[in-house]
Scaffold this active site. Sequence first.
Site, PDB file in Angstrom:
ATOM      1  N   MET A  91       0.820  -1.208   0.000  1.00 18.05           N
ATOM      2  CA  MET A  91       0.000   0.000   0.000  1.00 18.05           C
ATOM      3  C   MET A  91       0.861   1.269   0.000  1.00 18.05           C
ATOM      4  SD  MET A  91      -2.831  -1.372  -0.284  1.00 18.05           S
ATOM      5  CE  MET A  91      -4.026  -0.068  -0.035  1.00 18.05           C
ATOM      6  N   ARG A  92       1.729   1.350  -0.996  1.00 19.43           N
ATOM      7  CA  ARG A  92       2.574   2.521  -1.138  1.00 19.43           C
ATOM      8  C   ARG A  92       2.575   2.931  -2.600  1.00 19.43           C
ATOM      9  NH1 ARG A  92       4.280   5.596   2.461  1.00 19.43           N
ATOM     10  NH2 ARG A  92       6.140   6.052   1.233  1.00 19.43           N
ATOM     11  N   ASN A 108       2.045  -5.485 -10.780  1.00 20.83           N
ATOM     12  CA  ASN A 108       1.008  -5.161  -9.803  1.00 20.83           C
ATOM     13  C   ASN A 108      -0.268  -5.868 -10.212  1.00 20.83           C
ATOM     14  OD1 ASN A 108      -0.198  -3.754  -7.584  1.00 20.83           O
ATOM     15  ND2 ASN A 108      -1.157  -2.363  -9.056  1.00 20.83           N
ATOM     16  N   HIS A 110      -4.416  -5.191  -9.927  1.00 21.15           N
ATOM     17  CA  HIS A 110      -5.404  -4.166  -9.579  1.00 21.15           C
ATOM     18  C   HIS A 110      -6.797  -4.773  -9.721  1.00 21.15           C
ATOM     19  CE1 HIS A 110      -7.269  -0.295  -9.085  1.00 21.15           C
ATOM     20  NE2 HIS A 110      -8.043  -0.591 -10.099  1.00 21.15           N
ATOM     21  N   ASP A 146      -1.712   2.556 -11.917  1.00 23.77           N
ATOM     22  CA  ASP A 146      -2.681   1.611 -12.497  1.00 23.77           C
ATOM     23  C   ASP A 146      -2.799   1.720 -14.020  1.00 23.77           C
ATOM     24  OD1 ASP A 146      -3.299   0.731  -9.915  1.00 23.77           O
ATOM     25  OD2 ASP A 146      -4.933   2.171  -9.691  1.00 23.77           O
TER      26      ASP A 146
HETATM   27  C1  GRF Z   1      -5.697  -7.426  -3.604  1.00 25.23           C
HETATM   28  O1  GRF Z   1      -7.066  -7.504  -3.633  1.00 25.23           O
HETATM   29  C2  GRF Z   1      -5.193  -6.623  -4.781  1.00 25.23           C
HETATM   30  O2  GRF Z   1      -6.149  -6.454  -5.794  1.00 25.23           O
HETATM   31  C3  GRF Z   1      -4.842  -5.293  -4.213  1.00 25.23           C
HETATM   32  O3  GRF Z   1      -4.499  -5.524  -2.862  1.00 25.23           O
HETATM   33  C4  GRF Z   1      -5.142  -6.699  -2.398  1.00 25.23           C
HETATM   34  C5  GRF Z   1      -4.142  -7.513  -1.629  1.00 25.23           C
HETATM   35  O4  GRF Z   1      -4.707  -8.492  -0.815  1.00 25.23           O
HETATM   36  N1  GRF Z   1      -3.793  -4.694  -4.998  1.00 25.23           N
HETATM   37  P1  GRF Z   1      -3.781  -9.554  -0.059  1.00 25.23           P
HETATM   38  O5  GRF Z   1      -2.894  -8.808   0.928  1.00 25.23           O
HETATM   39  O6  GRF Z   1      -2.978 -10.283  -1.095  1.00 25.23           O
HETATM   40  O7  GRF Z   1      -4.750 -10.456   0.645  1.00 25.23           O
END
Ligand code: GRF
Length: 214
Positions: A91-92, A108, A110, A146
């Site tokens: 989350m960065r 990534n 998405h 994205d």
């Molecule tokens: C996923 O749903 C992905 O789409 C998003 O972050 C989420 C990560 O979930 N980028 P996790 O930590 O793998 O359970």
Amino acid sequence: MSCKTAILISGSGTNLQAFIDQVADGKLDLDLCLVFSNNPDAYGLERARKAGIPTDCIRHGDFEDRESFDRAVAAVLDEHHPRLIILAGFMRILSPWFVDHYEGKVLNIHPALLPKYPGLNTHQRVLDAGEEWHGSTVHFVTAELDAGPRILQGRLPVDPNESADELQHRVQAIEHQIYPQAAGLVGSGRVKFDAGRSIIDGDVADEPIVRTFD
Ligand code: GRF
């Protein structure tokens, strides 16, 4: 030789777990050389430890700006020489420096059928718009959020009566299949990044591979 792969997480790491399981089952030929988190409490670190994968963690809050944190992360990553870097719920927002340093190596996932619905809260937005299809997209990371070249999409039909939570759950189940698959395609060299585009089996691909689920 298996492709050395680092996975970056911030949270629960269910996508990480899918990678761990598929490698353990011999379905995915990647060498998971490091799991890195910016959050020491991320449960994904525990998943990595259980699987015997090296872990490291640096808190972003200890840095003055985005790039100095990213340079510290890169110093850790580079000790492990990954050829592939998987963002799995990291989350960065990455600095331009980081994206440039690892151009063509960072993937990534998405939770939307990009280019539709970049950004947050995708599942509710899809329901509000009455979309017929939703899903998730694996793409190369570029400077624009994205918007990097797409590799693989998993799509499913939307049930207009389902909640955003139910839809999210179904999309995540797809992610656990398509993310390791896409990473395997890059790791094996079947998919490459070249001049800002995806090359799939030797051809420039303006459209991703699409898999349809129930
Ligand atoms: C996923 O749903 C992905 O789409 C998003 O972050 C989420 C990560 O979930 N980028 P996790 O930590 O793998 O359970």
